[in-house]
Motif scaffolding. Sequence first.
Motif, short mmCIF file in Angstrom:
data_model
loop_
_atom_site.label_atom_id
_atom_site.label_comp_id
_atom_site.label_asym_id
_atom_site.label_seq_id
_atom_site.Cartn_x
_atom_site.Cartn_y
_atom_site.Cartn_z
N GLY A 49 1.01 -0.93 -0.15
CA GLY A 49 -0.16 -0.18 0.14
C GLY A 49 1.13 1.36 0.10
N TRP A 50 0.19 2.77 0.18
CA TRP A 50 0.55 3.51 -0.12
C TRP A 50 1.59 3.62 1.16
CZ3 TRP A 50 1.14 5.71 -4.67
CH2 TRP A 50 -0.18 5.15 -5.73
N ASP A 51 2.64 5.08 0.72
CA ASP A 51 3.17 5.15 2.31
C ASP A 51 2.31 5.93 3.21
OD1 ASP A 51 5.83 4.25 1.70
OD2 ASP A 51 6.05 6.08 0.71
N ALA A 52 2.03 5.53 4.48
CA ALA A 52 1.05 6.30 5.23
C ALA A 52 0.03 6.18 5.25
CB ALA A 52 1.03 7.95 5.51
N ALA A 53 0.21 4.96 4.29
CA ALA A 53 -1.64 4.58 4.27
C ALA A 53 -1.65 3.64 5.39
CB ALA A 53 -1.65 3.46 3.72
N GLY A 54 -1.87 3.17 6.49
CA GLY A 54 -2.32 3.14 7.78
C GLY A 54 -1.89 1.20 7.92
N LYS A 55 -0.58 0.91 7.24
CA LYS A 55 -0.74 -0.66 7.34
C LYS A 55 -0.02 -1.23 8.54
CE LYS A 55 2.65 -0.18 3.83
NZ LYS A 55 2.33 1.61 3.69
N GLY A 56 1.24 -0.30 9.28
CA GLY A 56 1.33 -0.54 10.63
C GLY A 56 0.54 -0.08 11.37
N GLY A 57 -0.27 0.93 11.34
CA GLY A 57 -1.77 0.52 12.47
C GLY A 57 -2.73 -0.63 12.36
N ARG A 183 9.62 11.26 -2.90
CA ARG A 183 10.02 10.83 -3.91
C ARG A 183 8.73 9.91 -4.85
NH1 ARG A 183 15.48 10.83 -1.89
NH2 ARG A 183 15.15 9.03 -0.98
N ASN A 184 8.36 9.09 -3.74
CA ASN A 184 7.14 8.17 -4.69
C ASN A 184 5.92 8.98 -4.83
OD1 ASN A 184 8.91 5.89 -3.72
ND2 ASN A 184 7.81 6.20 -1.77
N ARG A 185 6.25 9.95 -3.66
CA ARG A 185 4.63 10.67 -4.41
C ARG A 185 4.40 11.36 -5.35
NH1 ARG A 185 3.44 15.91 -4.63
NH2 ARG A 185 1.12 16.32 -3.75
N ASP A 186 5.76 12.24 -6.05
CA ASP A 186 5.55 12.52 -7.69
C ASP A 186 6.04 11.61 -8.21
OD1 ASP A 186 6.73 14.90 -6.15
OD2 ASP A 186 8.11 14.76 -6.13
N LYS A 187 5.90 10.17 -7.76
CA LYS A 187 5.45 9.02 -8.78
C LYS A 187 4.07 8.38 -8.95
CE LYS A 187 10.78 8.54 -9.80
NZ LYS A 187 12.13 7.49 -10.00
N ARG A 188 3.45 8.74 -8.20
CA ARG A 188 1.99 8.20 -7.83
C ARG A 188 1.97 7.52 -9.20
NH1 ARG A 188 -1.30 8.10 -3.91
NH2 ARG A 188 -3.92 8.23 -4.03
N GLY A 189 1.68 8.17 -10.78
CA GLY A 189 1.06 7.74 -12.06
C GLY A 189 1.52 6.83 -11.99
N ALA A 190 3.20 5.78 -12.22
CA ALA A 190 3.95 4.73 -12.42
C ALA A 190 3.82 4.37 -11.43
CB ALA A 190 5.17 5.28 -12.68
N TYR A 191 3.21 4.54 -10.06
CA TYR A 191 3.64 3.56 -9.28
C TYR A 191 1.39 2.43 -9.81
CZ TYR A 191 7.31 3.56 -6.09
OH TYR A 191 8.45 3.61 -5.80
N LEU A 192 0.46 4.05 -10.38
CA LEU A 192 -0.58 3.33 -10.18
C LEU A 192 -1.02 2.06 -11.58
CD1 LEU A 192 -2.61 6.02 -9.52
CD2 LEU A 192 -3.09 4.32 -8.89
N ASP A 193 -0.31 2.03 -12.51
CA ASP A 193 0.21 2.06 -13.22
C ASP A 193 0.75 0.69 -12.90
OD1 ASP A 193 -1.11 3.75 -15.19
OD2 ASP A 193 1.22 4.46 -16.17
N ALA A 194 1.90 0.01 -12.12
CA ALA A 194 2.52 -0.72 -11.78
C ALA A 194 1.75 -1.47 -10.91
CB ALA A 194 3.81 -0.51 -11.03
N MET A 195 0.65 -0.86 -9.75
CA MET A 195 0.08 -1.33 -9.44
C MET A 195 -1.72 -2.43 -10.12
SD MET A 195 -1.02 0.99 -6.38
CE MET A 195 0.88 1.87 -5.33
N MET A 198 0.06 -5.66 -11.08
CA MET A 198 0.48 -6.57 -10.55
C MET A 198 -0.57 -6.71 -10.09
SD MET A 198 1.64 -5.20 -6.45
CE MET A 198 0.09 -4.72 -6.15
N PHE A 199 -2.10 -6.43 -9.86
CA PHE A 199 -3.52 -6.89 -9.33
C PHE A 199 -3.67 -8.14 -10.59
CE2 PHE A 199 -3.97 -3.06 -7.13
CZ PHE A 199 -3.80 -3.74 -5.67
N ARG A 200 -4.35 -7.18 -11.94
CA ARG A 200 -4.17 -8.32 -13.23
C ARG A 200 -3.70 -9.27 -13.30
NH1 ARG A 200 -3.45 -4.54 -16.02
NH2 ARG A 200 -1.45 -4.95 -17.50
#
Length: 257
Positions: A49-57, A183-195, A198-200
Amino acid sequence: MSINLSDYESGKKFDGDYSEALIAVQERLAHIQVAHIVHKKRAVVLFEGWDAAGKGGIIQRMTAEWDPRNFEVWPIAAPTADELARHFLWRFWKRLPANGNIGVFDRSWYGRVLVERVESFATEAQWRRGYDEINEFEAQQADSGTTLVKMFIHTTQAEQDERLKARLDHPWKRWKTGADDYRNRDKRGAYLDAMAEMFRRTDTRWAPWCAIDGNNKKAARIAALTAIADRLEANIDMTPPPLDPAVEKMARKALKG
């Protein structure tokens, strides 16, 4: 199955008494862990998941009532030089749980087709080959009796930004953020494509993905913990173990009834 993350962005608040629901699902998870110990079953619960999405909680609350002797949480960071000298799955093989144990991965082998793809830490040939390698790896685990639970915690950009700001402003949370988050935030579009790919390509019958709307933390926690409990229960006998008659006889005598 095709997962569209835009379907997980409502941020709807939890409908009910959060404290009561949390206690109930934690008790359920505690029984599930006992079943794994008693029946010597293995399970892996992984979080992406995304940074700060709440995985740790979610992980914190999932393991709150577990016996620490029979689970391990693995926070996955960048591979070491020693790990880079081997196949990318080697470091995960070493962390797989033994019989009666549950392994929890805070990020996982999916880094090969996410961060390593987007940041060019892996060649295109490597990350494209990674889908088949991951599917085969997970099939091996499932065939050997390990239950696989794959969770993806999603947040919108706006919600992520609010949480990143809160980390900057809170002196005891600043350690949780760093340059990589932005740095990850600035590449959100590329991450969405990769995700999406990945799901598919890795949402399989033996290891399906479960996406969670993380925009409301309390609702996300209950949804994630319930989904994890459902998946784990479906693969283990939840009948409580019988009391050993010999032990009961000794106990009644010692405790005088």
